[in-house]
Design a protein around this motif. Structure first.
Motif, PDB file in Angstrom:
ATOM      1  N   MET A 108       0.922  -1.105   0.078  1.00  0.00           N
ATOM      2  CA  MET A 108      -0.020   0.148   0.046  1.00  0.00           C
ATOM      3  C   MET A 108       0.731   1.165   0.048  1.00  0.00           C
ATOM      4  SD  MET A 108      -2.832  -1.469   0.013  1.00  0.00           S
ATOM      5  CE  MET A 108      -3.585  -2.770   0.431  1.00  0.00           C
ATOM      6  N   PRO A 113       2.029   7.303  -5.282  1.00  0.00           N
ATOM      7  CA  PRO A 113       0.388   7.452  -5.747  1.00  0.00           C
ATOM      8  C   PRO A 113       0.101   8.314  -7.042  1.00  0.00           C
ATOM      9  CG  PRO A 113       0.773   8.534  -3.678  1.00  0.00           C
ATOM     10  CD  PRO A 113       2.070   7.609  -4.073  1.00  0.00           C
ATOM     11  N   TYR A 159      -3.386   4.046 -12.064  1.00  0.00           N
ATOM     12  CA  TYR A 159      -2.724   4.517 -10.788  1.00  0.00           C
ATOM     13  C   TYR A 159      -2.762   3.321  -9.728  1.00  0.00           C
ATOM     14  CZ  TYR A 159      -2.269   8.898 -13.506  1.00  0.00           C
ATOM     15  OH  TYR A 159      -1.765   9.906 -14.010  1.00  0.00           O
ATOM     16  N   HIS A 161      -4.185   3.571  -6.692  1.00  0.00           N
ATOM     17  CA  HIS A 161      -5.527   3.543  -6.033  1.00  0.00           C
ATOM     18  C   HIS A 161      -6.446   2.722  -6.874  1.00  0.00           C
ATOM     19  CE1 HIS A 161      -6.272   7.029  -8.680  1.00  0.00           C
ATOM     20  NE2 HIS A 161      -7.439   6.590  -8.652  1.00  0.00           N
ATOM     21  N   GLU A 162      -6.166   2.511  -8.127  1.00  0.00           N
ATOM     22  CA  GLU A 162      -7.088   1.763  -8.933  1.00  0.00           C
ATOM     23  C   GLU A 162      -6.860   0.146  -8.767  1.00  0.00           C
ATOM     24  OE1 GLU A 162      -8.321   4.202 -12.606  1.00  0.00           O
ATOM     25  OE2 GLU A 162      -5.978   4.681 -12.292  1.00  0.00           O
ATOM     26  N   ARG A 168      -1.433  -4.655  -6.276  1.00  0.00           N
ATOM     27  CA  ARG A 168      -0.237  -3.569  -5.846  1.00  0.00           C
ATOM     28  C   ARG A 168       0.883  -4.461  -5.599  1.00  0.00           C
ATOM     29  NH1 ARG A 168      -2.766   1.154  -2.433  1.00  0.00           N
ATOM     30  NH2 ARG A 168      -4.886   0.970  -2.927  1.00  0.00           N
TER      31      ARG A 168
END
Length: 603
Positions: A108, A113, A159, A161-162, A168
């Motif tokens: 995360m 980002p 990105y 966050h998608e 990730r």
């Protein structure tokens, strides 16, 4: 004990009596001492141990990424004949990426980002002189495909966050492998991944080891993964190596008491639903759990300490797992099902690439229906992107369904007045997957756990203080952590803080989204027993989202299997695990690391 080290061929990586010390306000703190082991070319060595044992600190010392207040104060670290201790930052940077790759633990916070995922991989390729321009962009897509990411060309333009947490992590794995390093340090590389993607990634690591001679230093708390994938295992406890040797030999005939404790706590498909002992007695696992939470300085606390006295009744051992009659969790006139999910779907619009391009619809959840009986645990399992977490967010009223209805205690969720919403927030609490992003970095641990009590005005300052200390005991954390901030805690410690915060208001329903995926097996077993005991004593209900089917086997009464947004199979946990009806369910079971291995103390 004196660790056994490799002999014969020249090691690619050699550690001898390594000591790592951190400068703190309270004085020097030694996080690792006397660490000695080798990694041979093409070999996979797994370092196992609980949170705070020094696994990640040792790896960070090798790659030169210790925090500013940490340094190697004794011993030698030699990579391909080159001494790494005492080298400058420029020399360390020259090794990173091309010679020594890293897959960090946290998916995360380790991606930028504001940059597209593909651009971040391209940057790694260009910085290390592997490829440039169009060639680097094509290679970035190939690396994402190798890491198991579907539709990699489109995903490269998105990105972070998608991406889901698992996606990730796959991007980080692609970056770690980008330069084909000779040594790959993989720090919990699959902790956020479902079992089928775990297999894809681990198979890829095996290919690198076999074809390219790439060595792997694997940091993990998953003993099944270590047994299945590593050639040798190094067991660490409180900063020291306590046992090392061939993987299967260590895990079938462990010599050190700590290794035996790790094996006893490890979940497996042979496990059954956790049953609680009568009165003050304990079962075999409970005896093990009366040990520290795994971090230096952790006090010894009872694993099943909770607020309020129980009545001594035991959880029913029948397939439904319902609480025994007369237990504190009886509904008393409320509906039998605390949550009813009826034909719920969620459609997200996906933005097109061009300025004037039209959006397309993506159905994340498709006509899902299930119920959670009061006082029971329903688990949702499935691969990353199957829709599990979206269902959890809709149940928490954080995302509105596109169609269908969710009812809590017989009342529709969402759209109510403010007072009803406040009651709902108090009765339904989440434990999120990511312990790094779910805690406010500016709050102390005390303030973090106290905040729900403050927000709902449910107690005086003294009562809040007493409750916070009780919750710290419940999740096996020492009270001396209360003045610290999240950045000063390990990943496992942060997740235990998140669990304590969720329990602060004594909720009726707890939504656990990968709530134990960041924990080592001993603390994981403590938390699972704690959750089971709280459920028994307080009548709690759980929605348990997980990719770890062995954990689900221990905690769940009922299992829903999701694939591509739909529930493809559901039923009592024993039925789903022992007699799966769908090929997809069987595939998930077969993909569990180490499922087919016979380990010591198992069963």
């Amino acid at each position: 004990m004196t660790p056994v080290v490799s002999t014969g061929a020249t090691p690619l990586l050699s550690l001898r009596d390594v000591e790592v010390t951190f400068t703190t306000e309270a004085g020097p703190a030694t996080a690792a001492r006397g660490v000695t082991f080798d990694v041979m070319p093409g070999e996979t060595v797994a370092i196992v141990g609980e949170s705070g044992s020094g696994k990640s600190t040792t790896a960070a010392a090798v790659i030169g990424l210790l925090a500013e207040n940490g340094r190697v104060t004794a011993g030698r670290i030699v990579f391909d004949g080159q001494e790494l201790v005492g080298q400058g930052t420029r020399a360390a940077a020259a090794l990173r990426g091309r010679e020594i790759g890293l897959v960090p633990q946290d998916p995360m916070s380790n991606l930028n980002p504001v940059l597209r995922v593909g651009a971040q991989i391209v940057e790694a390729l260009e910085d290390n002189g592997v490829a440039r321009g169009d060639a680097a962009r094509r290679r970035a897509v190939e690396l994402l495909e190798e890491a198991g990411l579907p539709d990699a060309a489109r995903r490269a333009q998105q990105y972070p966050h998608e991406f889901s947490g698992g996606m990730r992590q796959r991007a980080l794995i692609a970056m770690g492998l980008a330069c084909r390093p000779r040594l790959l340090i993989a720090d919990e590389p699959t902790s956020a991944l479902d079992v089928t993607v775990q297999r894809t990634i681990l198979d890829r690591l095996d290919v690198l080891t076999d074809q390219l001679g790439t060595a792997v230093l694997l940091i993990t708390h998953d003993l099944g993964l270590a047994a299945e994938r590593a050639d040798r295992i190094v067991v660490m406890y409180r900063g020291e190596v306590v046992e090392t040797g061939p993987a299967l030999e260590i895990l079938r005939t462990p010599q050190h008491e700590y290794t035996r404790r790790l094996l006893a706590a490890a979940p497996s498909l042979a496990s059954r639903r956790i049953q609680l002992a009568k009165q003050h007695g304990t079962d075999d696992v409970d005896d093990l759990l009366a040990v520290s939470g795994g971090d230096p300085g952790t006090t010894t606390t009872p694993a099943l300490s909770v607020v309020g006295a129980g009545d001594g009744t035991v959880t029913s051992s029948g397939p439904s797992g319902a609480s025994a009659a007369g237990s504190p969790g009886d509904a008393g006139g409320l509906p039998d099902h605390i949550i009813e999910v009826a034909h719920v779907s969620k459609v997200f619009p996906i933005r097109g690439k061009g300025l004037f391009s039209r959006s397309t619809d993506f159905t994340a959840v498709d006509d899902v229906s299930f119920v959670i009986p009061r006082g029971q645990t329903v688990a949702i399992v499935g691969e990353s992107g199957s829709g599990k977490s979206t269902v959890a967010r809709m149940m928490l009223d954080l995302v509105k369904p596109t169609s269908g209805e969710i009812r809590f205690n017989g009342q529709p969720v969402g759209g109510a007045d403010r007072a009803a919403e406040t009651r709902f927030r108090r009765q339904v609490q989440p434990i999120f997957q990511d312990p790094y992003a779910s805690l406010d970095p500016l709050y102390t641990i005390y303030r973090t756990i106290e905040e729900p009590l403050r927000a709902h005005g449910s107690a005086s300052a003294a009562e809040r203080r007493e409750r916070v200390h009780q919750l710290m005991d419940d999740v096996a954390l020492p009270s001396n952590l209360l003045r610290r901030y999240p950045a000063e805690l390990s990943g496992g410690q942060r997740q235990r803080v998140a669990i304590a915060r969720a329990l602060a208001l004594n909720p009726d329903l707890v939504v656990c989204d990968e709530a134990v995926s960041a924990l080592d097996v001993i603390v994981q077993s403590q938390i699972l027993h704690l959750l089971a005991d709280l459920q028994h004593r307080l009548g709690l209900s759980y929605l348990f989202i997980s990719h770890d089917l062995a954990v689900v086997r221990q905690i769940a009464d009922h299992v829903c299997v999701m694939e591509n947004g739909r529930i493809v199979e559901q039923g009592p946990a024993d039925d789903v695990f022992d007699q799966p009806q769908q090929e997809y369910t069987q595939m998930l079971i077969d993909a569990i690391p180490g499922a087919g291995l016979e380990l010591g103390l198992a069963g």
